[in-house]
Design a protein around this motif. Structure first.
Motif, PDB file in Angstrom:
ATOM      1  N   LEU A   1      12.539 -16.518   6.424  1.00  0.00           N
ATOM      2  CA  LEU A   1      11.573 -16.773   5.357  1.00  0.00           C
ATOM      3  C   LEU A   1      10.152 -16.849   5.892  1.00  0.00           C
ATOM      4  O   LEU A   1       9.187 -16.586   5.154  1.00  0.00           O
ATOM      5  N   PHE A   2      10.014 -17.185   7.176  1.00  0.00           N
ATOM      6  CA  PHE A   2       8.690 -17.275   7.795  1.00  0.00           C
ATOM      7  C   PHE A   2       8.330 -15.994   8.546  1.00  0.00           C
ATOM      8  O   PHE A   2       7.183 -15.557   8.528  1.00  0.00           O
ATOM      9  N   VAL A   3       9.323 -15.397   9.206  1.00  0.00           N
ATOM     10  CA  VAL A   3       9.075 -14.164   9.947  1.00  0.00           C
ATOM     11  C   VAL A   3       8.865 -12.993   8.989  1.00  0.00           C
ATOM     12  O   VAL A   3       8.043 -12.110   9.239  1.00  0.00           O
ATOM     13  N   TYR A   4       9.620 -12.992   7.893  1.00  0.00           N
ATOM     14  CA  TYR A   4       9.493 -11.955   6.863  1.00  0.00           C
ATOM     15  C   TYR A   4       9.138 -12.638   5.542  1.00  0.00           C
ATOM     16  O   TYR A   4       9.980 -12.755   4.654  1.00  0.00           O
ATOM     17  N   PRO A   5       7.910 -13.134   5.415  1.00  0.00           N
ATOM     18  CA  PRO A   5       7.538 -13.874   4.205  1.00  0.00           C
ATOM     19  C   PRO A   5       7.685 -13.012   2.956  1.00  0.00           C
ATOM     20  O   PRO A   5       7.488 -11.789   2.996  1.00  0.00           O
ATOM     21  N   ILE A   6       8.017 -13.668   1.865  1.00  0.00           N
ATOM     22  CA  ILE A   6       8.164 -12.952   0.597  1.00  0.00           C
ATOM     23  C   ILE A   6       6.792 -12.452   0.170  1.00  0.00           C
ATOM     24  O   ILE A   6       5.848 -13.238   0.045  1.00  0.00           O
ATOM     25  N   PRO A   7       6.648 -11.150  -0.028  1.00  0.00           N
ATOM     26  CA  PRO A   7       5.312 -10.586  -0.315  1.00  0.00           C
ATOM     27  C   PRO A   7       4.821 -10.959  -1.693  1.00  0.00           C
ATOM     28  O   PRO A   7       5.607 -11.287  -2.604  1.00  0.00           O
ATOM     29  N   GLY A   8       3.520 -10.923  -1.850  1.00  0.00           N
ATOM     30  CA  GLY A   8       2.942 -11.120  -3.168  1.00  0.00           C
ATOM     31  C   GLY A   8       3.254  -9.934  -4.070  1.00  0.00           C
ATOM     32  O   GLY A   8       3.699  -8.877  -3.613  1.00  0.00           O
ATOM     33  N   THR A   9       2.995 -10.102  -5.346  1.00  0.00           N
ATOM     34  CA  THR A   9       3.316  -9.054  -6.309  1.00  0.00           C
ATOM     35  C   THR A   9       2.079  -8.512  -7.015  1.00  0.00           C
ATOM     36  O   THR A   9       2.204  -7.686  -7.917  1.00  0.00           O
ATOM     37  N   GLN A  10       0.918  -8.967  -6.597  1.00  0.00           N
ATOM     38  CA  GLN A  10      -0.297  -8.506  -7.248  1.00  0.00           C
ATOM     39  C   GLN A  10      -0.782  -7.199  -6.624  1.00  0.00           C
ATOM     40  O   GLN A  10      -0.972  -7.126  -5.410  1.00  0.00           O
ATOM     41  N   PRO A  11      -0.972  -6.151  -7.432  1.00  0.00           N
ATOM     42  CA  PRO A  11      -1.544  -4.916  -6.897  1.00  0.00           C
ATOM     43  C   PRO A  11      -3.029  -5.111  -6.614  1.00  0.00           C
ATOM     44  O   PRO A  11      -3.617  -6.129  -6.993  1.00  0.00           O
ATOM     45  N   SER A  12      -3.637  -4.145  -5.966  1.00  0.00           N
ATOM     46  CA  SER A  12      -5.083  -4.199  -5.704  1.00  0.00           C
ATOM     47  C   SER A  12      -5.813  -3.575  -6.891  1.00  0.00           C
ATOM     48  O   SER A  12      -5.996  -2.354  -6.958  1.00  0.00           O
ATOM     49  N   PHE A  13      -6.180  -4.423  -7.859  1.00  0.00           N
ATOM     50  CA  PHE A  13      -6.917  -3.915  -9.018  1.00  0.00           C
ATOM     51  C   PHE A  13      -8.338  -3.553  -8.603  1.00  0.00           C
ATOM     52  O   PHE A  13      -9.005  -4.309  -7.890  1.00  0.00           O
ATOM     53  N   LEU A  14      -8.800  -2.402  -9.060  1.00  0.00           N
ATOM     54  CA  LEU A  14     -10.096  -1.897  -8.629  1.00  0.00           C
ATOM     55  C   LEU A  14     -11.250  -2.401  -9.478  1.00  0.00           C
ATOM     56  O   LEU A  14     -12.390  -2.392  -9.048  1.00  0.00           O
ATOM     57  N   ASN A  15     -10.945  -2.836 -10.712  1.00  0.00           N
ATOM     58  CA  ASN A  15     -11.964  -3.354 -11.626  1.00  0.00           C
ATOM     59  C   ASN A  15     -13.149  -2.383 -11.752  1.00  0.00           C
ATOM     60  O   ASN A  15     -12.989  -1.266 -12.199  1.00  0.00           O
ATOM     61  N   GLU A  16     -14.358  -2.795 -11.309  1.00  0.00           N
ATOM     62  CA  GLU A  16     -15.534  -1.933 -11.448  1.00  0.00           C
ATOM     63  C   GLU A  16     -15.450  -0.690 -10.560  1.00  0.00           C
ATOM     64  O   GLU A  16     -16.166   0.290 -10.779  1.00  0.00           O
ATOM     65  N   ASP A  17     -14.576  -0.730  -9.555  1.00  0.00           N
ATOM     66  CA  ASP A  17     -14.486   0.387  -8.609  1.00  0.00           C
ATOM     67  C   ASP A  17     -13.458   1.438  -9.023  1.00  0.00           C
ATOM     68  O   ASP A  17     -13.182   2.365  -8.260  1.00  0.00           O
ATOM     69  N   LYS A  18     -12.852   1.288 -10.189  1.00  0.00           N
ATOM     70  CA  LYS A  18     -11.842   2.265 -10.602  1.00  0.00           C
ATOM     71  C   LYS A  18     -12.486   3.635 -10.745  1.00  0.00           C
ATOM     72  O   LYS A  18     -13.683   3.757 -11.046  1.00  0.00           O
ATOM     73  N   TYR A  19     -11.709   4.663 -10.503  1.00  0.00           N
ATOM     74  CA  TYR A  19     -12.265   6.016 -10.488  1.00  0.00           C
ATOM     75  C   TYR A  19     -11.301   6.986 -11.158  1.00  0.00           C
ATOM     76  O   TYR A  19     -10.095   6.737 -11.260  1.00  0.00           O
ATOM     77  N   GLU A  20     -11.858   8.097 -11.598  1.00  0.00           N
ATOM     78  CA  GLU A  20     -11.056   9.109 -12.279  1.00  0.00           C
ATOM     79  C   GLU A  20     -10.415  10.031 -11.240  1.00  0.00           C
ATOM     80  O   GLU A  20     -11.043  10.418 -10.258  1.00  0.00           O
ATOM     81  N   LEU A  21      -9.157  10.349 -11.472  1.00  0.00           N
ATOM     82  CA  LEU A  21      -8.409  11.200 -10.555  1.00  0.00           C
ATOM     83  C   LEU A  21      -8.117  12.526 -11.257  1.00  0.00           C
ATOM     84  O   LEU A  21      -7.473  12.548 -12.316  1.00  0.00           O
ATOM     85  N   ASP A  22      -8.602  13.583 -10.681  1.00  0.00           N
ATOM     86  CA  ASP A  22      -8.391  14.909 -11.269  1.00  0.00           C
ATOM     87  C   ASP A  22      -6.974  15.376 -10.934  1.00  0.00           C
ATOM     88  O   ASP A  22      -6.683  15.783  -9.809  1.00  0.00           O
ATOM     89  N   LEU A  23      -6.089  15.305 -11.923  1.00  0.00           N
ATOM     90  CA  LEU A  23      -4.683  15.629 -11.714  1.00  0.00           C
ATOM     91  C   LEU A  23      -4.324  17.050 -12.120  1.00  0.00           C
ATOM     92  O   LEU A  23      -3.146  17.399 -12.201  1.00  0.00           O
ATOM     93  N   SER A  24      -5.333  17.871 -12.359  1.00  0.00           N
ATOM     94  CA  SER A  24      -5.072  19.223 -12.847  1.00  0.00           C
ATOM     95  C   SER A  24      -4.253  20.046 -11.866  1.00  0.00           C
ATOM     96  O   SER A  24      -3.460  20.905 -12.263  1.00  0.00           O
TER      97      SER A  24
END
Length: 313
Positions: free
Chosen positions: A162-185
């Motif tokens: 439990l200490f060597v392999y701690p349970i990871p958090g579940t929050q993604p890295s939200f970009l907020n103001e830094d979000k960007y458009e991805l050209d998926l064409s």
């Protein structure tokens, strides 16, 4: 004669303990494989599987250590606990055999040794027979101090993962103001590969860019297919890169062919994925709102994000 029997039983205890330790060690390579096995076959919630996988590995390692040193505790409770664990594993394996068939990896030795449920049951029966033999004929180290050492060692070693392999958090890295458009064409304009069955340019989707030979990508795909099975409403797309000969082994390892997928090669793939794989994006109408690793990718967080706009409406 008594000395020969004692040495023989002590050796059996050491060998059995070593097998427990090896079983625990292989489940750590990586521990997520065991964690996902508990989700898929035991149907544990994700958080419970994360805790249970680490505690079970720690318990196996603790029992293995005590068996190696012939420390059985008062009234041989170590042997009795090991016996109970092995019986529990046999019940699980019988359930797995009945529900998933005998052509699946039971996970007893992680990915190090592929073992079917029937083969593992035979292995466990042999281990149970040895435990019963030790329980009846071998006292181990019966000093008074050994009783306390066995309890302390079991507690400490069990909680170490439990200490060597701690349970990871579940929050993604939200970009907020830094979000960007991805050209998926490029995904839809490729002449070499068919376009994916889902249009990820509108609405909310989880898109993962993966290499067919990347171990972390395989772990991500394995996790994502479990999420898809648990909740088909989650829209996902795998964008794969690699040689076509590696595609079937990728599916065999991950069972992720149920997720809409497509191939994208060369510069088009790198321009969208970047150099760090897997690249897992949370896409909303073509805009990247968050990024995840396969470790912190959370079904609960995805569902919260997915249904957020609908609730506000």
């Amino acid at each position: 004669m008594q000395l020969v029997r004692t040495i023989s039983l002590s050796t059996l205890s050491v060998l059995l303990g070593a097998l427990f330790l090896y079983s625990a060690y292989t489940k750590l390579l990586p521990i997520q494989t065991f964690e996902y096995t508990l989700v898929e076959f035991v149907h544990m919630p994700w958080w419970m599987a994360a805790v249970a996988s680490r505690v079970l590995v720690g318990l196996e390692a603790a029992l293995g250590t005590l068996l190696v040193f012939n420390l059985y505790g008062g009234r041989k409770w170590v042997l009795k606990l090991a016996l109970g664990i092995m019986i529990m594993f046999c019940v699980y394996l019988a359930y797995l055999w009945a529900t998933a068939g005998d052509d699946v990896n039971c996970g007893c030795f992680g990915d190090a040794i592929w073992m079917s449920p029937s083969t593992s049951i035979i292995k466990n029966i042999i281990m149970i027979a040895i435990l019963l033999m030790l329980l009846k004929f071998h006292t181990g180290i019966s000093k008074k101090w050994a009783k306390y050492v066995s309890i302390i060692a079991l507690i400490i070693i069990t909680i170490v993962p439990l200490f060597v392999y701690p349970i990871p958090g579940t929050q993604p890295s939200f970009l907020n103001e830094d979000k960007y458009e991805l050209d998926l064409s490029a995904i839809y304009e490729s002449e070499k590969r068919p376009a994916p069955s889902v249009d990820v340019r509108t609405g909310k989707h989880i898109i993962a860019f993966m290499s067919l030979t990347c171990p972390h990508c395989k772990m991500a795909a394995l996790k994502m297919q479990l999420m898809t099975r648990n909740n088909p409403d989650i829209s996902m797309l795998l964008v794969l890169n690699g040689d076509s000969t590696d595609l079937q082994p990728f599916w065999d390892k991950t069972n992720a062919e149920i997720i809409p997928n497509t191939m994208l090669l060369g510069r088009d793939f790198v321009s969208l994925s970047g150099l760090s794989l897997p690249a897992i994006y949370w896409i909303n109408d073509g805009w990247v709102e968050a990024k995840s690793t396969y470790i912190d990718l959370s079904q609960a967080e995805i569902e919260k994000w997915l249904y957020q706009g609908k609730k506000e409406e």
